[in-house]
Design a protein around this motif. Sequence first.
Motif, PDB file in Angstrom:
ATOM      1  N   LEU A 211     -44.860 -20.073  13.394  1.00 48.62           N
ATOM      2  CA  LEU A 211     -45.144 -19.860  11.910  1.00 48.62           C
ATOM      3  C   LEU A 211     -46.498 -19.642  11.569  1.00 48.62           C
ATOM      4  CD1 LEU A 211     -43.557 -19.952   9.235  1.00 48.62           C
ATOM      5  CD2 LEU A 211     -44.040 -22.148   8.954  1.00 48.62           C
ATOM      6  N   THR A 212     -47.408 -20.228  12.099  1.00 46.33           N
ATOM      7  CA  THR A 212     -48.895 -20.330  12.003  1.00 46.33           C
ATOM      8  C   THR A 212     -49.155 -18.593  12.264  1.00 46.33           C
ATOM      9  OG1 THR A 212     -49.366 -22.394  12.221  1.00 46.33           O
ATOM     10  CG2 THR A 212     -51.472 -20.902  12.360  1.00 46.33           C
ATOM     11  N   ALA A 213     -48.832 -18.084  13.385  1.00 49.08           N
ATOM     12  CA  ALA A 213     -49.131 -16.855  13.870  1.00 49.08           C
ATOM     13  C   ALA A 213     -48.458 -15.695  12.813  1.00 49.08           C
ATOM     14  CB  ALA A 213     -48.724 -16.519  15.106  1.00 49.08           C
ATOM     15  N   TYR A 214     -47.156 -15.939  12.504  1.00 47.58           N
ATOM     16  CA  TYR A 214     -46.538 -15.057  11.683  1.00 47.58           C
ATOM     17  C   TYR A 214     -47.036 -14.947  10.234  1.00 47.58           C
ATOM     18  CZ  TYR A 214     -42.372 -13.039   9.629  1.00 47.58           C
ATOM     19  OH  TYR A 214     -41.423 -12.129   9.147  1.00 47.58           O
ATOM     20  N   ALA A 215     -47.380 -16.026   9.764  1.00 51.43           N
ATOM     21  CA  ALA A 215     -47.770 -16.314   8.392  1.00 51.43           C
ATOM     22  C   ALA A 215     -49.130 -15.540   8.321  1.00 51.43           C
ATOM     23  CB  ALA A 215     -48.134 -17.691   7.818  1.00 51.43           C
ATOM     24  N   GLY A 216     -49.969 -15.806   9.269  1.00 49.70           N
ATOM     25  CA  GLY A 216     -51.493 -15.215   9.258  1.00 49.70           C
ATOM     26  C   GLY A 216     -51.189 -13.643   9.595  1.00 49.70           C
TER      27      GLY A 216
ATOM     28  N   ARG B 197     -59.809 -14.195   4.459  1.00 49.51           N
ATOM     29  CA  ARG B 197     -58.853 -15.388   3.773  1.00 49.51           C
ATOM     30  C   ARG B 197     -58.523 -16.483   5.046  1.00 49.51           C
ATOM     31  NH1 ARG B 197     -52.894 -14.235   1.204  1.00 49.51           N
ATOM     32  NH2 ARG B 197     -52.421 -16.474   0.872  1.00 49.51           N
ATOM     33  N   GLY B 198     -58.973 -17.579   4.232  1.00 45.98           N
ATOM     34  CA  GLY B 198     -58.626 -18.694   5.108  1.00 45.98           C
ATOM     35  C   GLY B 198     -57.104 -18.994   4.646  1.00 45.98           C
ATOM     36  N   PHE B 199     -56.575 -19.730   5.787  1.00 42.82           N
ATOM     37  CA  PHE B 199     -55.043 -20.245   5.364  1.00 42.82           C
ATOM     38  C   PHE B 199     -54.729 -21.433   5.892  1.00 42.82           C
ATOM     39  CE2 PHE B 199     -54.266 -17.687   9.228  1.00 42.82           C
ATOM     40  CZ  PHE B 199     -53.035 -18.313   9.799  1.00 42.82           C
ATOM     41  N   ILE B 200     -53.849 -22.095   5.521  1.00 41.75           N
ATOM     42  CA  ILE B 200     -53.166 -23.360   6.138  1.00 41.75           C
ATOM     43  C   ILE B 200     -51.809 -23.179   6.303  1.00 41.75           C
ATOM     44  CG2 ILE B 200     -52.606 -25.818   6.046  1.00 41.75           C
ATOM     45  CD1 ILE B 200     -55.754 -25.034   6.343  1.00 41.75           C
ATOM     46  N   VAL B 201     -51.221 -23.347   7.433  1.00 42.13           N
ATOM     47  CA  VAL B 201     -49.794 -22.905   7.680  1.00 42.13           C
ATOM     48  C   VAL B 201     -48.664 -23.742   6.591  1.00 42.13           C
ATOM     49  CG1 VAL B 201     -49.299 -24.656   9.362  1.00 42.13           C
ATOM     50  CG2 VAL B 201     -47.906 -22.598   9.224  1.00 42.13           C
ATOM     51  N   GLY B 202     -49.154 -24.880   6.072  1.00 43.56           N
ATOM     52  CA  GLY B 202     -48.243 -25.528   5.186  1.00 43.56           C
ATOM     53  C   GLY B 202     -48.246 -24.993   3.981  1.00 43.56           C
TER      54      GLY B 202
ATOM     55  N   HIS C 181     -47.296 -21.755   3.868  1.00 43.72           N
ATOM     56  CA  HIS C 181     -46.416 -20.527   4.013  1.00 43.72           C
ATOM     57  C   HIS C 181     -44.851 -21.236   4.461  1.00 43.72           C
ATOM     58  CE1 HIS C 181     -49.641 -17.745   3.384  1.00 43.72           C
ATOM     59  NE2 HIS C 181     -50.440 -18.898   3.855  1.00 43.72           N
ATOM     60  N   ASN C 182     -44.606 -22.308   4.219  1.00 44.30           N
ATOM     61  CA  ASN C 182     -43.378 -22.939   4.648  1.00 44.30           C
ATOM     62  C   ASN C 182     -42.012 -22.056   4.179  1.00 44.30           C
ATOM     63  OD1 ASN C 182     -44.501 -24.951   6.319  1.00 44.30           O
ATOM     64  ND2 ASN C 182     -44.322 -26.363   4.765  1.00 44.30           N
ATOM     65  N   HIS C 183     -42.392 -21.351   3.288  1.00 45.06           N
ATOM     66  CA  HIS C 183     -41.177 -20.532   2.609  1.00 45.06           C
ATOM     67  C   HIS C 183     -40.813 -19.536   3.546  1.00 45.06           C
ATOM     68  CE1 HIS C 183     -44.731 -18.411   1.390  1.00 45.06           C
ATOM     69  NE2 HIS C 183     -44.404 -17.330   1.644  1.00 45.06           N
ATOM     70  N   LEU C 184     -41.745 -19.169   4.757  1.00 40.65           N
ATOM     71  CA  LEU C 184     -41.368 -18.451   5.556  1.00 40.65           C
ATOM     72  C   LEU C 184     -40.749 -18.764   6.974  1.00 40.65           C
ATOM     73  CD1 LEU C 184     -44.996 -16.184   5.765  1.00 40.65           C
ATOM     74  CD2 LEU C 184     -42.791 -15.522   4.665  1.00 40.65           C
ATOM     75  N   ALA C 185     -40.311 -20.116   6.828  1.00 37.38           N
ATOM     76  CA  ALA C 185     -39.948 -20.561   7.866  1.00 37.38           C
ATOM     77  C   ALA C 185     -38.723 -20.078   8.587  1.00 37.38           C
ATOM     78  CB  ALA C 185     -39.828 -22.244   7.908  1.00 37.38           C
ATOM     79  N   GLY C 186     -37.585 -19.848   7.557  1.00 39.62           N
ATOM     80  CA  GLY C 186     -36.418 -19.631   8.011  1.00 39.62           C
ATOM     81  C   GLY C 186     -36.437 -18.164   8.347  1.00 39.62           C
ATOM     82  N   GLU C 187     -37.067 -17.196   7.746  1.00 42.50           N
ATOM     83  CA  GLU C 187     -37.346 -15.892   8.102  1.00 42.50           C
ATOM     84  C   GLU C 187     -37.903 -15.614   9.744  1.00 42.50           C
ATOM     85  OE1 GLU C 187     -40.701 -12.439   7.078  1.00 42.50           O
ATOM     86  OE2 GLU C 187     -39.534 -13.323   5.277  1.00 42.50           O
ATOM     87  N   TYR C 188     -38.923 -16.517   9.699  1.00 37.79           N
ATOM     88  CA  TYR C 188     -39.514 -16.392  11.068  1.00 37.79           C
ATOM     89  C   TYR C 188     -38.540 -16.995  12.153  1.00 37.79           C
ATOM     90  CZ  TYR C 188     -42.281 -17.571  15.166  1.00 37.79           C
ATOM     91  OH  TYR C 188     -42.744 -17.540  16.268  1.00 37.79           O
ATOM     92  N   ALA C 189     -38.103 -18.034  11.983  1.00 44.64           N
ATOM     93  CA  ALA C 189     -37.190 -18.436  12.786  1.00 44.64           C
ATOM     94  C   ALA C 189     -36.044 -17.561  13.484  1.00 44.64           C
ATOM     95  CB  ALA C 189     -36.373 -20.097  12.446  1.00 44.64           C
ATOM     96  N   ARG C 190     -35.539 -16.724  12.438  1.00 48.26           N
ATOM     97  CA  ARG C 190     -34.607 -15.817  12.933  1.00 48.26           C
ATOM     98  C   ARG C 190     -35.155 -14.681  13.422  1.00 48.26           C
ATOM     99  NH1 ARG C 190     -33.112 -16.999   7.484  1.00 48.26           N
ATOM    100  NH2 ARG C 190     -34.367 -15.102   6.505  1.00 48.26           N
ATOM    101  N   ARG C 191     -36.186 -14.253  13.192  1.00 49.63           N
ATOM    102  CA  ARG C 191     -37.054 -13.153  14.083  1.00 49.63           C
ATOM    103  C   ARG C 191     -37.366 -13.435  15.380  1.00 49.63           C
ATOM    104  NH1 ARG C 191     -40.645  -9.435  10.201  1.00 49.63           N
ATOM    105  NH2 ARG C 191     -39.954  -7.991  11.558  1.00 49.63           N
TER     106      ARG C 191
END
Length: 336
Positions: free
Chosen positions: A131-136, A273-278, A280-290
Amino acid sequence: MPTSREVHLVARPVGEPDPTDFSLVETSVDEPGPGQVLVRNDWISVDPYMRGRMNDAKSYVPPFQLGEPMEGGAVGTVVSSGSDDLPVGTTVSHFAGWREYALLPEKAVRPVDTSLAPAQSYLGALGMVGLTAYAGLTEVAEVREGDTVFVSGAAGAVGSISGQIARQLGAERVVGSAGGPEKKRRLVEEFGFDAAIDYREGNLTKQLAAAAPDGVDVYFDNVGGDHLQAALNVMNEFGRVALCGQIAAYNATEPVPGPNNMFLAVGKRLNLRGFIVGDHNHLAGEYARRAAGWIAEGKLHTEETVVDGIDNSVQAFLDMMRGANTGKMLVRLAQK
């Protein structure tokens, strides 16, 4: 009920952590009450961000407490349950790692589907790492069709997945950095990078410019320091930088000099832009499916470096910080 061994932080490291900063403690395990589950941890994760939690300093997560068990990602099996929703035998992920058994509220665990992937994948490609990779690459640096993407720390857990996800998002060329000729070879032959550079060979700007002759559009930064400096030199106008980690500075005892070419960000109109994976948790379902689809199609290659036993978990962490792993560093716990 079984006893449990757990790792405590007993001294705050100065510079590189030492094994004497940690202690392996045996504790008793209680029977779960209503709404609780007892989980036997089968796999625990060691990650670079944990080094920051060993300092007594304010950050985006609180520091580890001295004389208390450390925390981290884990996957295990429910062995005793006070929850109707989590019967004995359920495989779950949670955040009470660094121990053999964890007594947890049912709301603190999440069932995982081992028919999609092995349980430990939820600590890597299908978990926070992926998820960290995907969000970034989607919300922070926004990879676009035809981009050239550069990933530092590319043989590590997040880096190895980042390069592959960038390809699935439309990147035309993906370049990674790693330490040593073997990791450099594996980035290209096993992880599908178009080119790789070896930071141990020095002159990162020259190496990166040769590997990305048309410049870099997106930089996924896991390292900082000289890697960020080289990336700024080679970035194209309107490039995007996802600042994920700064592992080059995690063990530093004095402030680490920053890049001396930050002025390039102005002229090139770069977005850093710095980022923290937490966040971007709203992407978790989308990422898991992909991600599940990419794995099934053979488009996402995952790699693990596995160390056995809770008594070897500290050494696994220290080795990971020194770059001894390829892919995700995991500790496999013996069942008892």
